[in-house]
Design a protein around this motif. Structure first.
Motif, PDB file in Angstrom:
ATOM      1  N   SER A 263       0.833  -1.205   0.000  1.00  0.00           N
ATOM      2  CA  SER A 263       0.000   0.000   0.000  1.00  0.00           C
ATOM      3  C   SER A 263       0.865   1.251   0.000  1.00  0.00           C
ATOM      4  O   SER A 263       2.018   1.242   0.446  1.00  0.00           O
ATOM      5  N   LEU A 264       0.268   2.322  -0.497  1.00  0.00           N
ATOM      6  CA  LEU A 264       0.922   3.622  -0.579  1.00  0.00           C
ATOM      7  C   LEU A 264       0.428   4.497   0.567  1.00  0.00           C
ATOM      8  O   LEU A 264      -0.768   4.536   0.859  1.00  0.00           O
TER       9      LEU A 264
ATOM     10  N   THR B  76       7.475   1.611  -7.728  1.00  0.00           N
ATOM     11  CA  THR B  76       6.111   1.333  -7.269  1.00  0.00           C
ATOM     12  C   THR B  76       5.375   0.445  -8.267  1.00  0.00           C
ATOM     13  O   THR B  76       4.655  -0.477  -7.877  1.00  0.00           O
ATOM     14  N   GLU B  77       5.579   0.692  -9.562  1.00  0.00           N
ATOM     15  CA  GLU B  77       4.914  -0.138 -10.569  1.00  0.00           C
ATOM     16  C   GLU B  77       5.420  -1.573 -10.515  1.00  0.00           C
ATOM     17  O   GLU B  77       4.639  -2.521 -10.604  1.00  0.00           O
TER      18      GLU B  77
ATOM     19  N   ALA C 270       3.910  -3.330  -7.611  1.00  0.00           N
ATOM     20  CA  ALA C 270       2.505  -3.640  -7.865  1.00  0.00           C
ATOM     21  C   ALA C 270       2.350  -4.897  -8.706  1.00  0.00           C
ATOM     22  O   ALA C 270       1.364  -5.624  -8.579  1.00  0.00           O
TER      23      ALA C 270
ATOM     24  N   LEU D 280       2.833  -7.533  -4.989  1.00  0.00           N
ATOM     25  CA  LEU D 280       1.568  -6.910  -4.612  1.00  0.00           C
ATOM     26  C   LEU D 280       1.068  -7.401  -3.256  1.00  0.00           C
ATOM     27  O   LEU D 280       0.492  -6.636  -2.483  1.00  0.00           O
TER      28      LEU D 280
ATOM     29  N   LEU E   7      -2.098  -0.676  -3.702  1.00  0.00           N
ATOM     30  CA  LEU E   7      -1.500  -0.493  -5.032  1.00  0.00           C
ATOM     31  C   LEU E   7      -2.434  -0.969  -6.136  1.00  0.00           C
ATOM     32  O   LEU E   7      -2.418  -0.437  -7.245  1.00  0.00           O
TER      33      LEU E   7
END
Length: 408
Positions: free
Chosen positions: A26-27, A144-145, A148, A152, A174
């Motif tokens: 999570s962000l 971040t990508e 994800a 994840l 994400l």
């Protein structure tokens, strides 16, 4: 699940609440709770300043026992001993790099950060705090990508300011922002066998990933060929030409010139260390110019010329004030340190340059007496040099105030 309701001991009437579902990476979003306070608690720093509760998956962070956590801060030098031979991770990195065309300047840091994430997840911490505040927006987006897509279900909390500024929430899964931020890309023709899709994972014999871990390659069952769909297929040989990888950190020495070697040397210096070196060099430059103004004035000014004297005095004071800016920047670069007396690099550099200023004043007095300078004209320069520690203290006080009282 993260649920927090706490307050500073000095402000018991001001309660801060923070929380959200934490079942996947999570962000940390653009929350109403100041991010520096949340990050401080998630780092298990300054816990004694708060009362209340801050629970992560039913584990209390504000309690006496400290849980097992991992922290990766990209503003600090990255670890160099995290290279892994994991098949699935390296395949995913190669696939991702091929699709995104990652530039050479970004590739090494990106790969190292991902390797650090993988290594820390293997220890199965309560959570991994990935602070990307020291990364460029491009690096924040790439890391971040990738997380994800590959990690994840890992227990990862990501602080990425350039992404989270668009999400007004405490926690943002994400999976929620993938469609908003990450643009799907066409697979590279020569890397289709490393695709992230479930069907190609099955063909490659890669098990699905579980929480906190990456997918792993399954060893074919030699006793039962029916379970190995690739066993009956003839193996083809491929001729692979050796090309330099985009992840290699150094160029071949034969292709480097003199300036290429210098550039490669500075690239290996961590960003915080390079900033410290540059700040010291600028402090040396401005201090040296301020000291040089005094003898230059008496060497080139005509007898009785008051205009040049006034200009030189003003320039001397300006250079001395400008010399304080890079020194104070050394303290300001420390994002967590509120007490300048505990910031060792800043204190060391400040004391050294303060002594240089005082010694410059003594030296100019000795030179002025031997050269027969007019003491009334030389006095403002002497005062300026002796005031060096005062200038530094005043400018540092302003810096401390701005750091402890940020604009809302």
């Amino acid at each position: 699940m993260i649920y927090a309701c706490f307050h500073e001991k000095t402000s018991p009437d001001t309660a801060l609440c923070f929380g959200g579902e934490f079942s996947e990476a999570s962000l940390l979003g653009n929350s109403c709770v100041p991010s520096e306070r949340v990050l401080s608690i998630l780092r298990l720093e300054n816990i004694g300043l708060y009362d209340g509760s801050f629970a992560v998956n039913d584990v209390e962070l504000l309690g006496e026992e400290k849980p097992s956590i991992k922290i990766i801060d990209t503003s600090l030098p990255l670890r160099r001993d995290v290279e892994t031979g994991d098949y699935a991770l390296n395949a995913a990195l190669d696939k991702f790099a091929s699709e995104n065309g990652i530039r050479h300047a970004v590739a090494y840091r990106f790969r190292t950060i991902i390797q650090m994430v993988y290594a820390d997840l293997q220890t199965k911490p309560l959570y991994l705090l990935l602070d990307l505040g020291g990364s460029r927006p491009e690096e924040q987006l790439l890391v971040t990508e990738f997380i994800a897509k590959v990690f994840l279900l890992g227990r990862i909390l990501i602080h990425a300011p350039s992404i989270s500024m668009n999400y007004h929430a405490d926690l943002v899964p994400l999976s929620r922002i993938v469609a908003d931020v990450f643009v799907p890309k066409q697979p590279a023709l020569d890397m289709e066998h490393l695709a992230f899709g479930a069907s190609s994972n099955e063909i490659a014999g890669i098990k699905p990933s579980v929480a906190g871990e990456i997918a792993q390659k399954e060893v074919p069952n030699e006793t039962n060929p029916a379970k190995d769909p690739l066993a009956a297929q003839p193996q083809r040989e491929y001729k692979v030409e050796s090309n330099p990888s985009i992840f290699e950190n150094e160029e071949k020495p034969a292709k480097r010139g003199f300036f290429g070697k210098i550039a490669a040397f500075f690239k290996r210096i961590p960003a915080p260390t390079m900033d410290l070196i540059l700040n010291i060099l600028f402090a040396v430059l401005f201090t040296g110019l301020a000291i040089a103004v005094c003898p230059i004035n008496f060497a080139f000014s005509s007898e009785g010329s008051s205009t040049m004297l006034v200009v030189c005095i003003i320039v001397c004071f300006v250079f001395l004030i400008m010399a304080q800016i890079p020194i104070a920047s050394i303290y300001q670069a420390d994002k967590e340190q509120m007490n300048p007396f505990k910031a060792k690099p800043f204190m060391i550099v400040g004391v050294i340059f303060s002594l240089i200023g005082i010694l410059a004043g003594v030296l100019m007095m000795v030179i002025g007496k031997s050269k027969g300078w007019d003491s009334s004209k030389a006095l403002p320069f002497y005062i300026a040099y002796f005031l060096y520690p005062v200038f530094l203290t005043a400018y540092t006080a302003v810096t401390v105030y701005r750091k402890t009282h940020p604009k809302k």
